[in-house]
Design an enzyme around this catalytic site. Sequence first.
Site, mmCIF file in Angstrom:
data_model
loop_
_atom_site.group_PDB
_atom_site.id
_atom_site.type_symbol
_atom_site.label_atom_id
_atom_site.label_comp_id
_atom_site.label_asym_id
_atom_site.label_seq_id
_atom_site.Cartn_x
_atom_site.Cartn_y
_atom_site.Cartn_z
ATOM 1 N N CYS A 80 0.867 -1.173 0.000
ATOM 2 C CA CYS A 80 0.000 0.000 0.000
ATOM 3 C C CYS A 80 0.904 1.223 0.000
ATOM 4 O O CYS A 80 1.579 1.503 0.995
ATOM 5 C CB CYS A 80 -0.919 0.000 1.225
ATOM 6 S SG CYS A 80 -1.903 1.512 1.368
ATOM 7 N N CYS A 232 -5.350 5.523 -4.138
ATOM 8 C CA CYS A 232 -4.639 4.243 -4.011
ATOM 9 C C CYS A 232 -3.219 4.487 -4.485
ATOM 10 O O CYS A 232 -2.990 4.768 -5.670
ATOM 11 C CB CYS A 232 -5.326 3.170 -4.856
ATOM 12 S SG CYS A 232 -4.420 1.606 -4.910
#
Length: 336
Positions: A80, A232
């Site tokens: 991430c 994201c």
Amino acid sequence: MVQLRKVHGSENHFFLLDQTTLSEKLNDAELTALAQQVTDPATGILNGADGVLVVDESTHDNVLGQMRVINADGSEASMCGNGLRTVSRYLAEKHHTNQFKVETLQADLQVSRQSDLAANVPAFSVEISPVRFNPSAFPFENLGDQPLIDSPVPAFLPGLNFTAIAVPNPHLISFVDEEEINNDDLGKLGTMLNKPNEYFTDGVNVSFAQILGPNQLFVRTFERGVGFTNACGTGMSATSLAFAMVHPNLGHFDDPITVYNPGGMVKTKVHKDADRYYIDLIGNATQTHVIDVDEADLHHANVTVETTDVTETDEEAAYLNFVDGLPTVSAVEVKK
């Protein structure tokens, strides 16, 4: 009492848990239960989050710490980018250093403190790698046995071309116009490909990108295990690489690319070194709240208004002031 932190990168919100501060570390089942409970706006606190970032020691040489990412649905993500920036800041402040490596599920990644984006808006650069295109890296099926690069897939959406890049999270990317990025197609496609399907059997993050000009993008992502997210990090990184590969007249290797998203803006740089691709992701690492909680409540996934003492920082106001100064490039609303 121990502490959780509420953090975000481009309004991609997480709770950060440092396992090294606990008397007894949470096991995997407890981490799953905690993520499902605390990230849910109905059962958790502070309007929930997109996941839990778990910090721990690393046994790897010359690595400062380990990061694991537990999604809101309890699944574990390979990486991430937005979360790594916030973990990097936490480790930098804890260990009083500004450049180091962090262990992630598939790679040890270089990170470094950068100049603040604005007053009270700390920024970090994080490496996004490894990069792969082969079908087994996703995996994907029934889309041929070669990499999917700027190719039509009528079964997804007629008239659009798609590129699949794993960084190492799997991403499916399409460059679209403003009307397409703001309609319902992304949500429908993301939902379809993250339910049982014959193409991406483990699911996939789906991003639509609008080209705004040379080295400028707007990216909207439907994230595997989360749904629509304000940003994201790996999605913006993979999309930047696809931009340079598919539209080389507009997206340039080794130059800063400005990537706007519903939660703000980041910078990326995409690189090719022989046959290796990698991306630098540069953006905010904001801490909005410090949460005091009894360790037993973490083990029992009982992090609620009644069981915590929450202290708010002034960093969210500073970040929103920074975002207010950015140009408006899309009608997509920020998820609160």
